[in-house]
Enzyme design. Structure first.
Site, PDB file in Angstrom:
ATOM      1  N   HIS A  61      -3.989  -1.016  -6.505  1.00 33.38           N
ATOM      2  CA  HIS A  61      -5.022  -1.221  -7.530  1.00 33.38           C
ATOM      3  C   HIS A  61      -6.362  -1.297  -6.799  1.00 33.38           C
ATOM      4  O   HIS A  61      -6.660  -2.310  -6.162  1.00 33.38           O
ATOM      5  CB  HIS A  61      -4.785  -2.521  -8.296  1.00 33.38           C
ATOM      6  CG  HIS A  61      -3.455  -2.607  -8.982  1.00 33.38           C
ATOM      7  ND1 HIS A  61      -3.292  -2.373 -10.330  1.00 33.38           N
ATOM      8  CD2 HIS A  61      -2.222  -2.913  -8.504  1.00 33.38           C
ATOM      9  CE1 HIS A  61      -2.015  -2.532 -10.649  1.00 33.38           C
ATOM     10  NE2 HIS A  61      -1.344  -2.861  -9.559  1.00 33.38           N
ATOM     11  N   ASN A  93      -5.188   0.172 -14.490  1.00 34.13           N
ATOM     12  CA  ASN A  93      -5.793  -0.985 -15.176  1.00 34.13           C
ATOM     13  C   ASN A  93      -7.183  -1.292 -14.610  1.00 34.13           C
ATOM     14  O   ASN A  93      -7.428  -2.316 -13.990  1.00 34.13           O
ATOM     15  CB  ASN A  93      -4.880  -2.204 -15.116  1.00 34.13           C
ATOM     16  CG  ASN A  93      -4.400  -2.535 -13.712  1.00 34.13           C
ATOM     17  OD1 ASN A  93      -4.311  -1.665 -12.859  1.00 34.13           O
ATOM     18  ND2 ASN A  93      -4.089  -3.793 -13.482  1.00 34.13           N
ATOM     19  N   ASP A 302       1.651  -2.938  -3.921  1.00 31.72           N
ATOM     20  CA  ASP A 302       1.049  -3.581  -5.098  1.00 31.72           C
ATOM     21  C   ASP A 302      -0.252  -4.278  -4.706  1.00 31.72           C
ATOM     22  O   ASP A 302      -0.532  -5.401  -5.148  1.00 31.72           O
ATOM     23  CB  ASP A 302       2.014  -4.557  -5.768  1.00 31.72           C
ATOM     24  CG  ASP A 302       1.548  -4.988  -7.159  1.00 31.72           C
ATOM     25  OD1 ASP A 302       0.644  -4.331  -7.716  1.00 31.72           O
ATOM     26  OD2 ASP A 302       2.080  -5.982  -7.678  1.00 31.72           O
TER      27      ASP A 302
END
Length: 441
Positions: A61, A93, A302
């Protein structure tokens, strides 16, 4: 005598057949010869080093657009290559969400030669874009579709079976899944103890993960759609997934393989908070059992940075997530040094596995005709993770101060030496990753 753009000499090269002391020649960004002889524009002496296929981190991310005070595509990819990572799949996101053709195009434009590594972007499934996903997943530079069954907000939360079925019915590529059951977590919100992050895995318990994984497996089988379940935290999920390998692949993270809640929450507090949670030492040992059984297909970091100020908020107001792209390979090399796994297994989990399950073109192995992506490591180097080594904009890591054996020394992306011994090249050269499903239908 061949004339190469680049030659790697003196190192142990990890070929599909195993490690070999040999040379590698590169022309035009691709591997041109194994056992190369001849002249080269640049020769890198890799004596004493191991040359691995370029590490592919399939879950990061990087927060751009909209959340760039935490991270952006440049800083996140800089952290990646400093940690030996040559390619990343970035998640949707952001603000706005990456859920349309325009948003994907915007990210690709932002990334072009600002990102230090090669890259692909997930498109987020929403409650309103299911009809568009079959087309969106085939855009160049797109890693596929990502579903958040829990742990998200707004349109990116797709929690009802009817909506999930609609998403799975649209498209053909493998769908990435965040499997936590939103209804169960909502019902258990009272389990959170203010000021006590160790209550995080009590709230988001094993059953919230296992229930969601069971649901998505049933829906995927009904839709005849392949799925990829992200960041598995419970041994029970891996046992379940082992019975559904025809439709489901899965990922574990270095954090869940390294940290145990009994130690992590007292030491790190909310800095150990992520979704799904860091669980007990018994959970961690169970993940290692199933990793040795061959069930996880890839390891992804992650990488999900938040600022120190955000993480310092009292639980549960503190956000979930921790950085990890720069420490992915170092932690795995240390696990190899300590005998928990083998370098061969790490290579499969960080390069060959990603190529195999996502259909990446030209990456994932050291072979003639493939992209000249290499993660060059010193397996014997002893060192300690320090803050000044970290490149993520968030400025911290849960692993700061950890003593490791095994260190990334060089990162080469399509024949370009982008990092060597902690120093970056003059310019970023990242390009979109190519996929068989996009290139060839």
């Amino acid at each position: 005598m061949a004339r190469f753009d680049l030659m790697l000499t003196g190192g142990t090269v990890h070929l599909p057949s195993g490690p070999v002391q040999t040379t590698v020649g590169v022309i035009g960004g691709k591997i041109a010869a194994i056992g190369a002889t001849g002249d080269a524009g640049e020769t890198i002496d890799c004596t004493g080093l191991d040359i691995l296929p370029g590490v592919i981190d399939t879950q990061v991310h990087f927060r751009e657009p909209g959340l760039v005070h935490k991270e952006d595509l440049e800083s996140g990819s800089r952290a990646a290559v400093l940690g030996g990572v040559t390619s990343v799949f970035e998640m949707p996101n952001t603000k706005p969400n990456t859920d349309s053709a325009a948003a994907i195009t915007d990210k690709l434009t932002r990334a072009h030669h600002r990102m230090w590594c090669d890259h692909a972007f997930y498109v987020g499934a929403t409650n309103v874009n299911a009809a568009d996903l079959a087309e969106l997943e085939r855009m160049p530079g797109t890693a596929g579709v990502k579903i958040f069954m829990g742990a998200s907000t707004g349109d990116l939360l797709v929690s009802e079976d009817s909506s999930l079925a609609e998403v799975l019915a649209s498209g053909k590529r493998r769908v990435a899944i965040h499997a936590e059951d939103e209804a169960r977590m909502n019902a258990r919100a009272g389990e959170r103890i203010p000021g006590d992050p160790s209550s995080h895995p009590v709230w988001r318990d094993d059953e919230s993960a296992l229930l969601a994984t069971r649901r998505i497996l049933a829906l995927a089988r009904a839709a005849r759609r392949r799925i990829h379940v992200l960041h598995i935290t419970t041994p029970a999920e891996l046992e379940l997934l082992s019975q559904h390998k025809d439709i489901a692949t899965c990922e574990v993270t270095p954090q869940h393989l390294t940290l145990a809640g009994e130690e992590a929450y007292p030491r790190l507090g909310s800095y150990a908070q992520m979704n799904p949670p860091i669980r007990s030492g018994a959970h961690r040992d169970g993940l290692w059992h199933w990793l040795r059984q061959g069930v996880p297909d890839v390891i992804g970091s992650d990488h999900a940075p938040h600022t120190i100020e955000e993480k310092a908020k009292p639980y549960p107001d503190s956000p979930s997530g921790m950085p990890g792209v720069q420490t992915l390979l170092p932690l795995l090399l240390n696990h190899v040094a300590e005998g928990r796994t083998t370098l061969q297994r790490v290579i499969d989990l960080t390069s060959a596995g990603a190529q195999r399950i996502f259909g990446i073109v030209g990456k994932g192995r050291i072979a003639v005709g493939y992209d000249a992506d290499f993660s060059i490591v010193d397996l014997k180097a002893r060192w300690t993770i320090t803050e000044d080594w970290l490149a993520s904009r968030c400025g911290w890591s849960p692993f700061t101060g950890m003593a490791l054996t095994g260190k990334p020394i060089g990162t080469i992306v399509r024949g370009n030496r982008v990092m060597w011994d902690g120093a970056l090249a003059e310019a970023a050269v990242g390009e979109p990753i190519r996929f068989e499903a996009v290139e060839f239908g």
